[in-house]
Each structure stands twice: as structure tokens, then as C-alpha cells.
Design an enzyme around this catalytic site. Structure first.
Site, PDB file in Angstrom:
ATOM      1  CB  ALA A  51      45.055  37.654  43.239  1.00 44.79           C
ATOM      2  CB  VAL A  56      45.102  35.343  39.592  1.00 43.43           C
ATOM      3  CG1 VAL A  56      46.381  34.695  39.052  1.00 43.43           C
ATOM      4  CG2 VAL A  56      44.833  36.657  38.867  1.00 43.43           C
ATOM      5  CG  ASP A  67      46.491  49.682  38.258  1.00 47.04           C
ATOM      6  OD1 ASP A  67      46.646  50.502  39.187  1.00 47.04           O
ATOM      7  OD2 ASP A  67      45.944  48.573  38.424  1.00 47.04           O
TER       8      ASP A  67
END
Length: 204
Positions: A60, A67, A171
């Protein structure tokens, strides 16, 4: 790839990886009875990602972090990991790194929170070394029946522990719940809450 928890008490990455304090001294990798799993193993905070971990594909990428999948080599073992390297252009972003590291250390060992296996918390390296999971709940699409119930129960347990410690995640969404096949868990999946970059105490 399937998740691969790091065996306890294993030395990783050489002497520098054995550092148990971050550069500021505000985060400790010592085993702590106040963590989610009392007596849980120590977490090395002196990992050198470039030298200690064989990096491979990017999992990601965003404006705040990248990542990558990797293999943490120790002796004859290769432990699959996800390495999250945050972008730290300002002192405020560096503060946020240490805050997130502190949260993950508090939550170490909880079965429904992403596994913190180590961290690079000394300049010039800053990164989180996490247990590798198969993907996120967002990638599975609509869930139904026992799988839906199992995932919901595990997500609730994660949030209950986060709130018990006086932390707001801020989140919560399917993309921030990681999952891997596990026939021993409800719904056949192990579900773990991740990405604590915005987490903070309620008063903040």
C-alpha cells in the site's frame, strides 16, 4: 500471504535490533504487565529495515506512509512481515510516529489488534514491523451469515480494548481491519484492527 506470528524470545536482526527504547526514551519495548497480554514478549525498537529485512513488493502507498512486504531473517528462519514506513517531513509528524508506536506497544499481544513485531525508532530509520496479513475486510466485499458475525465480534473486541486503554482510533473502517484465514476463529477469519496513525486520547 498467511500471517506468521513471531516466536517469543527470538533474537532478530543483530545487536542494534535489541534496543528496547526509542531515540526519545518515551517508548519502551520491555515486556509490560500493563499491555493487553501481561508478560508479552519484548519488542525490539532498533530494527534497521534496510539491513535486517529483505523487502519485496509494495502492499500500500499513500501520502502519509508506504507499506511493503518483507522477510525478517533470523538464523535459519524467515518471518514474513509488513513494514510500514511513515513520511516524516515535520516535527509534528515525528511526534505522531512516537504516539502511534506507544499505542501499538500498549496493545501488543491482543489477538484482534495488528501485531507489532518490532520498530525502527532511531534515526535515520523510522518504521513499524508488523505481522503480515492476507488483506483487509474491505477487499472481501459484502459479508454474510457466520462470517459477518465472526468479523463483527472480533472487531468489537479490538475496539473494546482500545477504549479500555483510553484511546480513540478515529479512523475505523473496513480497510483498517486486516484479515487472514484462520479456521480456529469465528467466521474462519482472524480479524485485527490496524492503522493507529490518528489515534489519541479523547481529550485531544
Amino acid at each position: 500471504g498467511a500471517r506468521a506470528p513471531l516466536p517469543q524470545r527470538r533474537r532478530l536482526g543483530g545487536p542494534s535490533a535489541e534496543r528496547l527504547q526509542c531515540i526519545r526514551g518515551c517508548c519502551s519495548g520491555e515486556a509490560s504487565s500493563s499491555s493487553s497480554s501481561p508478560g508479552f514478549r519484548r519488542v525490539p525498537l532498533g530494527v534497521r529495515p534496510v539491513k535486517d529485512i529483505e523487502m519485496s513488493r509494495t502492499l500500500a502507498s499513500g501520502p502519509h506512509s508506504v507499506v511493503r512486504e518483507g522477510a525478517w531473517c533470523t538464523g535459519n528462519a524467515r518471518v514474513p512481515v509488513a513494514v510500514k514506513a511513515p513520511c516524516l517531513p515535520t516535527s509534528a509528524s515525528l511526534d505522531a510516529f512516537h504516539r502511534e508506536l506507544g499505542v501499538l506497544l500498549q496493545l501488543r499481544g491482543h489477538p484482534n489488534v495488528v501485531q507489532l513485531l518490532g520498530a525502527a525508532a532511531h534515526p535515520p530509520d523510522y518504521a513499524f514491523v508488523l505481522g503480515l496479513e492476507a488483506g483487509s475486510l474491505a477487499e472481501l466485499g459484502a459479508l454474510r451469515g457466520r462470517r459477518l458475525l465472526g468479523c463483527a465480534l472480533q472487531a468489537a473486541r479490538a475496539l473494546r480494548e482500545v477504549h479500555r486503554l483510553g484511546i480513540l482510533h478515529r479512523d475505523v473502517k473496513p480497510g483498517n481491519f486486516l484479515q487472514s484465514p484462520d479456521v480456529g476463529r469465528e467466521g474462519g477469519l482472524a480479524v485485527r484492527l490496524a492503522d493507529f496513525g490518528l489515534a489519541c486520547p479523547p481529550e485531544e
